[in-house]
Scaffold this motif. Structure first.
Motif, PDB file in Angstrom:
ATOM      1  N   PHE A 224      46.861   4.894  -2.631  1.00  0.00           N
ATOM      2  CA  PHE A 224      47.506   5.013  -3.787  1.00  0.00           C
ATOM      3  C   PHE A 224      49.249   4.848  -3.343  1.00  0.00           C
ATOM      4  CE2 PHE A 224      44.159   8.389  -3.089  1.00  0.00           C
ATOM      5  CZ  PHE A 224      43.426   8.029  -4.229  1.00  0.00           C
ATOM      6  N   ASP A 225      49.827   4.390  -4.778  1.00  0.00           N
ATOM      7  CA  ASP A 225      51.285   4.369  -4.788  1.00  0.00           C
ATOM      8  C   ASP A 225      51.972   5.522  -5.307  1.00  0.00           C
ATOM      9  OD1 ASP A 225      50.687   4.125  -7.414  1.00  0.00           O
ATOM     10  OD2 ASP A 225      51.744   2.207  -7.618  1.00  0.00           O
ATOM     11  N   ASP A 226      51.346   6.413  -5.021  1.00  0.00           N
ATOM     12  CA  ASP A 226      51.878   7.787  -5.886  1.00  0.00           C
ATOM     13  C   ASP A 226      51.677   8.937  -4.859  1.00  0.00           C
ATOM     14  OD1 ASP A 226      53.030   9.668  -8.123  1.00  0.00           O
ATOM     15  OD2 ASP A 226      50.832  10.506  -7.684  1.00  0.00           O
ATOM     16  N   LEU A 227      52.721   9.566  -4.325  1.00  0.00           N
ATOM     17  CA  LEU A 227      52.700  10.710  -3.053  1.00  0.00           C
ATOM     18  C   LEU A 227      51.961  11.865  -3.800  1.00  0.00           C
ATOM     19  CD1 LEU A 227      56.166  10.280  -1.414  1.00  0.00           C
ATOM     20  CD2 LEU A 227      54.032   9.513  -0.534  1.00  0.00           C
ATOM     21  N   GLU A 228      52.099  12.236  -4.917  1.00  0.00           N
ATOM     22  CA  GLU A 228      51.470  13.616  -5.282  1.00  0.00           C
ATOM     23  C   GLU A 228      49.975  13.370  -5.543  1.00  0.00           C
ATOM     24  OE1 GLU A 228      54.472  15.946  -8.423  1.00  0.00           O
ATOM     25  OE2 GLU A 228      53.664  14.134  -9.174  1.00  0.00           O
ATOM     26  N   THR A 229      49.511  12.276  -5.891  1.00  0.00           N
ATOM     27  CA  THR A 229      47.932  11.954  -5.879  1.00  0.00           C
ATOM     28  C   THR A 229      47.404  12.016  -4.354  1.00  0.00           C
ATOM     29  OG1 THR A 229      48.387  10.379  -7.673  1.00  0.00           O
ATOM     30  CG2 THR A 229      46.299  10.041  -6.386  1.00  0.00           C
ATOM     31  N   ILE A 230      48.429  11.564  -3.381  1.00  0.00           N
ATOM     32  CA  ILE A 230      47.916  11.472  -1.938  1.00  0.00           C
ATOM     33  C   ILE A 230      47.730  12.870  -1.497  1.00  0.00           C
ATOM     34  CG2 ILE A 230      48.668  11.087   0.324  1.00  0.00           C
ATOM     35  CD1 ILE A 230      49.819   8.419  -0.661  1.00  0.00           C
ATOM     36  N   VAL A 231      48.816  13.926  -1.939  1.00  0.00           N
ATOM     37  CA  VAL A 231      48.725  15.203  -1.458  1.00  0.00           C
ATOM     38  C   VAL A 231      47.505  15.965  -1.974  1.00  0.00           C
ATOM     39  CG1 VAL A 231      49.666  17.561  -1.778  1.00  0.00           C
ATOM     40  CG2 VAL A 231      51.194  15.334  -1.262  1.00  0.00           C
ATOM     41  N   ALA A 232      46.954  15.477  -3.232  1.00  0.00           N
ATOM     42  CA  ALA A 232      45.815  16.117  -3.790  1.00  0.00           C
ATOM     43  C   ALA A 232      44.907  15.654  -2.971  1.00  0.00           C
ATOM     44  CB  ALA A 232      45.796  15.697  -5.487  1.00  0.00           C
ATOM     45  N   ALA A 233      44.622  14.362  -2.843  1.00  0.00           N
ATOM     46  CA  ALA A 233      43.446  14.039  -2.038  1.00  0.00           C
ATOM     47  C   ALA A 233      43.137  14.510  -0.707  1.00  0.00           C
ATOM     48  CB  ALA A 233      43.458  12.273  -2.029  1.00  0.00           C
ATOM     49  N   VAL A 234      44.528  14.634   0.031  1.00  0.00           N
ATOM     50  CA  VAL A 234      44.497  15.416   1.288  1.00  0.00           C
ATOM     51  C   VAL A 234      43.893  16.610   1.284  1.00  0.00           C
ATOM     52  CG1 VAL A 234      45.767  16.011   3.477  1.00  0.00           C
ATOM     53  CG2 VAL A 234      46.173  13.701   2.283  1.00  0.00           C
ATOM     54  N   LYS A 235      44.554  17.438   0.307  1.00  0.00           N
ATOM     55  CA  LYS A 235      44.184  18.846   0.030  1.00  0.00           C
ATOM     56  C   LYS A 235      42.532  18.987  -0.148  1.00  0.00           C
ATOM     57  CE  LYS A 235      46.853  21.574  -2.440  1.00  0.00           C
ATOM     58  NZ  LYS A 235      47.910  21.908  -3.505  1.00  0.00           N
ATOM     59  N   ALA A 236      42.202  18.114  -1.003  1.00  0.00           N
ATOM     60  CA  ALA A 236      40.688  18.015  -1.352  1.00  0.00           C
ATOM     61  C   ALA A 236      39.632  17.610   0.128  1.00  0.00           C
ATOM     62  CB  ALA A 236      40.245  17.119  -2.213  1.00  0.00           C
ATOM     63  N   GLY A 237      40.246  17.436   1.096  1.00  0.00           N
ATOM     64  CA  GLY A 237      39.780  17.055   2.359  1.00  0.00           C
ATOM     65  C   GLY A 237      39.435  15.625   2.491  1.00  0.00           C
ATOM     66  N   ALA A 238      39.830  14.762   1.984  1.00  0.00           N
ATOM     67  CA  ALA A 238      39.737  13.269   1.879  1.00  0.00           C
ATOM     68  C   ALA A 238      40.184  12.596   3.408  1.00  0.00           C
ATOM     69  CB  ALA A 238      40.241  12.547   0.817  1.00  0.00           C
ATOM     70  N   GLY A 239      41.190  13.087   4.044  1.00  0.00           N
ATOM     71  CA  GLY A 239      41.639  12.582   5.271  1.00  0.00           C
ATOM     72  C   GLY A 239      42.909  13.215   5.619  1.00  0.00           C
ATOM     73  N   LEU A 240      43.685  12.513   6.580  1.00  0.00           N
ATOM     74  CA  LEU A 240      44.761  12.693   6.814  1.00  0.00           C
ATOM     75  C   LEU A 240      46.039  11.992   6.208  1.00  0.00           C
ATOM     76  CD1 LEU A 240      43.034  12.674   9.546  1.00  0.00           C
ATOM     77  CD2 LEU A 240      45.263  13.495  10.690  1.00  0.00           C
ATOM     78  N   ALA A 241      47.109  12.276   6.033  1.00  0.00           N
ATOM     79  CA  ALA A 241      48.275  11.465   5.497  1.00  0.00           C
ATOM     80  C   ALA A 241      49.619  11.920   6.039  1.00  0.00           C
ATOM     81  CB  ALA A 241      48.197  11.998   4.067  1.00  0.00           C
ATOM     82  N   ARG A 242      50.310  10.730   5.858  1.00  0.00           N
ATOM     83  CA  ARG A 242      51.860  11.047   6.373  1.00  0.00           C
ATOM     84  C   ARG A 242      52.872  11.288   5.334  1.00  0.00           C
ATOM     85  NH1 ARG A 242      55.685   6.870   7.339  1.00  0.00           N
ATOM     86  NH2 ARG A 242      57.344   7.335   8.766  1.00  0.00           N
TER      87      ARG A 242
END
Length: 304
Positions: A224-242
């Protein structure tokens, strides 16, 4: 104690006017007072500043050199007085600030709203954009930007106000299912949610146990090119993020996310303020700079 400024104003006015009489008129003094003041200055300096005849008056070589220094010194005094005067005037007028979109909404805007509340005559305009802006063409007073600023333009002043720390996060559920990586090398066995702008994927520059920096390439299905979407995906258990600390601080405190590799050095990204170079900085810009410089560092470096 000798007054080192005695006679300086009379000397500069005489040099610029070309005569003691005209300098005296501009200073609202008598010609004799101006002449005596400059004579005492020449005596103190031990040199002649003017060559005087019945028809003309010119600076000596020493006088010309001294004049140039005096002009700069008086300009600095004028600037100091103007700065003090500006500090006593309540900030007013329009303050236009440009800031990155997400960082601006989360960190910059609340501080500028506080500034607007403090100064009722101040008008605040915030432009949220991640593109490079032109302060002159877009009539912007102050910009907030992330990233390395190697060669700022000569007409701008830049001030580093802090560093945003980038940390690796995951949800408790993901770590329970897949295990918690203990080293940078173990990250390569995990899935990541990546930030990608256009076709360009951004790897993770991370330090290992020896503090050597390396760029880690992760397995991934989501970009994604949107950090808030990345946070939502990580909170849903999709993986790790920096992610930057300021973005995930509340989720870390609430337990919705957990920090991974907390014992390894975390890379940082500089945050700068930049504004147009000017002799007299408006008070509305100065108070904004002072507030952001004082308050942003705590927001940048608090991971919760």
């Amino acid at each position: 104690m000798t007054d080192r400024l005695a006679g300086i104003s009379a000397f500069v006015h005489a040099a610029e006017a070309g005569s003691f009489a005209l300098a005296a008129e501009r200073l609202h003094l008598t010609r004799s007072a101006v002449g005596k003041s400059i004579a005492r200055l020449e005596e103190r300096l031990g040199t002649r500043l003017f060559l005087r005849t019945t028809r003309r008056q010119t600076l000596t070589a020493d006088g010309q050199a001294f004049y140039e220094h005096c002009v700069r010194a008086l300009a600095e005094l004028d600037a100091g007085e103007a700065a003090l005067s500006a500090s006593r005037i309540s900030p007013q007028g329009r303050l236009h600030v440009s800031t990155p979109v997400l960082f601006g909404r989360r960190c910059v805007a609340p501080l500028l709203l506080e500034l607007a509340s403090r100064y009722p005559q101040l008008e605040v305009q915030i432009s949220f954009t991640d593109r490079v802006v032109d302060l002159v063409d877009e009539n912007i007073d102050l910009v907030v930007r992330s990233g390395t600023l190697r060669h700022p333009p000569a007409d701008l002043v830049a001030r580093k106000v802090g560093e945003q720390t980038m940390i690796v996060c995951a949800s408790p559920g993901y770590l329970e299912r897949h295990g918690t990586p203990r080293t940078v090398a173990e990250l390569e066995g995990h899935h990541a949610v990546l930030y990608a702008a256009g076709r360009r994927e951004v790897g993770w520059p991370l330090s290992d146990a020896t503090a050597s920096m390396r760029v880690v390439t992760m397995k991934h299905r989501l970009r994604f090119d949107d950090l808030e979407t990345i946070v939502a995906a990580v909170k849903a258990g999709a993986g790790l993020a920096r992610l930057p600390c300021w973005l995930v601080a509340e989720d870390l405190r609430a337990g919705a996310l957990e920090r991974v590799l907390a014992g390894t050095p975390a890379p940082t990204i500089d945050v700068h303020l930049a504004w147009r170079r000017t002799r007299h900085l408006p008070s509305r810009v100065r108070v904004a700079i002072d507030l952001l410089a004082a308050r942003l560092p705590a927001l940048l470096n608090s991971p919760g």
